[in-house]
Design a protein around this motif. Sequence first.
Motif: not given
Length: 218
Positions: A155-159
Amino acid sequence: MSCRIVVLISGSGSNLQALIDQLDTPADIVGVIANRPQAYGLQRAAAAGIANECLDHQDYTSREAFDQALMARIDAYQPDLVVLAGFMRILTPELVSHYRGRMLNIHPSLLPRYKGLHTHQRALEAGDVEHGATIHFVTQELDGGPLVVQGRVSVLTNDNPETLAARVQLVEHQLYPLAVNWFAQGRLRFDAEGARLDEELIGPDGLRMEDHLQLNEA
């Protein structure tokens, strides 16, 4: 001897397309059934020369009546395996029991986390660092049957839910053909103790897709 497979869909059929493109002998998709007339997956099936039909759930007065009709249509194809590929219906206990041990589902979360809907939003709200999809055998517990295999993404921080869903879907398109091929080859089965691959009981967390894709590519 081929493993006869019926795929149930409700929408675009992207997982159906992955199965069409990636299943190996002896897997053979013999029929596709949708519960919505506008399901684009029916066009995918037709383009691949696969028998397809719509059984509109809105034409039935109860869930039980629809599932009775659905069972009759599925059984007409004499399947060895029924694959739920984005089939957005809660199934009656009678239907689930009828296909016990020969029905697989894909769910867009790392079960047992986030059964039900809105899984990507829920993963983000929980601050999860990884998310993914799970293949499991279908039992009467919603999204609760024995796990087979899971695929993961970071899970990416900007998802947001849409970007996360898109990456999970790419995993799904590898995950489902892997599991269905195992079943068709006689490697995957379900007994009183749970799911087994090559006669080894699969643990409660399921297998990791990444491990088995590496083995397949070696």
